[in-house]
Write an enzyme that holds these catalytic residues in place. Structure first.
Site, PDB file in Angstrom:
ATOM      1  N   CYS A   1       0.829  -1.209   0.000  1.00 57.20           N
ATOM      2  CA  CYS A   1       0.000   0.000   0.000  1.00 57.20           C
ATOM      3  C   CYS A   1       0.869   1.266   0.000  1.00 57.20           C
ATOM      4  O   CYS A   1       1.480   1.573  -1.016  1.00 57.20           O
ATOM      5  CB  CYS A   1      -0.995  -0.024   1.156  1.00 57.20           C
ATOM      6  SG  CYS A   1      -2.359   1.152   0.929  1.00 57.20           S
TER       7      CYS A   1
ATOM      8  N   HIS B   1      -3.776  -5.188   0.533  1.00 55.64           N
ATOM      9  CA  HIS B   1      -3.305  -5.556   1.877  1.00 55.64           C
ATOM     10  C   HIS B   1      -3.459  -7.062   2.117  1.00 55.64           C
ATOM     11  O   HIS B   1      -4.452  -7.506   2.698  1.00 55.64           O
ATOM     12  CB  HIS B   1      -4.099  -4.798   2.941  1.00 55.64           C
ATOM     13  CG  HIS B   1      -3.711  -3.372   3.107  1.00 55.64           C
ATOM     14  ND1 HIS B   1      -2.632  -2.978   3.876  1.00 55.64           N
ATOM     15  CD2 HIS B   1      -4.232  -2.246   2.583  1.00 55.64           C
ATOM     16  CE1 HIS B   1      -2.528  -1.663   3.843  1.00 55.64           C
ATOM     17  NE2 HIS B   1      -3.479  -1.182   3.056  1.00 55.64           N
TER      18      HIS B   1
ATOM     19  N   GLU C   1      -1.937  -8.772   4.265  1.00 55.69           N
ATOM     20  CA  GLU C   1      -1.700  -9.059   5.691  1.00 55.69           C
ATOM     21  C   GLU C   1      -2.923  -8.863   6.564  1.00 55.69           C
ATOM     22  O   GLU C   1      -2.954  -9.311   7.718  1.00 55.69           O
ATOM     23  CB  GLU C   1      -0.553  -8.177   6.207  1.00 55.69           C
ATOM     24  CG  GLU C   1      -0.924  -6.754   6.600  1.00 55.69           C
ATOM     25  CD  GLU C   1      -1.098  -5.787   5.438  1.00 55.69           C
ATOM     26  OE1 GLU C   1      -1.221  -4.577   5.693  1.00 55.69           O
ATOM     27  OE2 GLU C   1      -1.102  -6.243   4.265  1.00 55.69           O
TER      28      GLU C   1
END
Length: 237
Positions: free
Chosen positions: A85, A169, A171
């Site tokens: 990001c 994202h 994660e």
């Protein structure tokens, strides 16, 4: 032997980043709070990771300038990088690309497509689900960079040499997705629509993209092994 990776945490409240990346990466993570101008005093790492942030890379803030300068030096020393990001955008900017504000905000579980040729997304379906949240994008890739993932909002992945970067994202867990969404300055109905989409089904689908963390560490290990073999060969000459 465990990898040693510099975690350049760019979140102003870094707990979610800390939890998520430590869960996903099979490596010894050495964390730096870069918003407080903490940066490594060494380049003795196997790789580096630049996280997401609420900041924009083009803001005139000292910590961003410091981070970009350190990242540029590390890339020149051939350290592999993964950017996520804000990290994706910072790496693009550091390498000579252009980052701009978007006309719209991309947020929520979205579909991204990749070209099937980049090792970072090996084993991931070419059309896959990810959680996204960003109002800036890489408007122009750095010279020599290859785009490997995109959707209708633009670039979602690029590579230049040993630098890999993704806009989405991988994660995020559902807790992080909910926290980030409720904190956005967006119309209530749009926030509720995104929250309604944070389901177990969508999260399970998005977990496929987490494979990129193992792919990245595998790439770094292979690179380290090849460097070691080159060193041994040179010493034998």
């Amino acid at each position: 032997m465990s990898l040693r990776i510099a975690l350049l945490n760019a979140a102003h409240d870094g707990e979610d980043n800390r939890r998520n990346f430590r869960r996903e990466l099979d490596a010894d993570l050495v964390e730096y709070d870069v918003t407080e101008r903490e940066l490594p005093d060494t380049f003795a790492f196997d790789a580096c990771l630049v996280t997401g942030s609420r900041a924009s890379v083009y803001w005139d803030e000292p910590w961003i300038a410091d981070l970009e300068a350190w990242v540029g030096d590390a890339i020149e020393r051939d350290l592999p990088f993964l950017g996520v990001c804000f990290g994706h955008q910072l790496l693009a900017h550091a390498l000579g690309g252009r980052v701009e504000a978007m006309d719209d905000y991309e947020i929520g579980y979205r579909t991204v497509e990749h070209d099937g040729e980049n090792p970072l997304l090996a084993g991931v379906d070419e059309s896959f689900t990810v959680f996204t949240t960003h109002s800036d994008h890489v408007a122009e890739l750095p010279p020599g960079a290859e785009r490997f993932a995109e959707n209708d909002y633009g670039v979602h992945g690029f590579r230049q040499g040993d630098v890999f970067a993704v806009q989405f994202h991988p994660e995020y867990d559902p807790e992080t997705a909910e926290t980030v969404t409720t904190g956005k300055d967006l119309p209530d109905e749009r926030i509720q629509h995104v929250l309604d989409g944070i389901t177990e089904e969508n999260y399970r689908a998005a977990c496929e993209a987490k494979r990129l963390f193992d792919n990245f560490t595998d790439y770094v290990r292979q690179r380290r092994s090849a460097a070691g073999e080159t060193t041994r060969a040179a010493s034998d000459d």
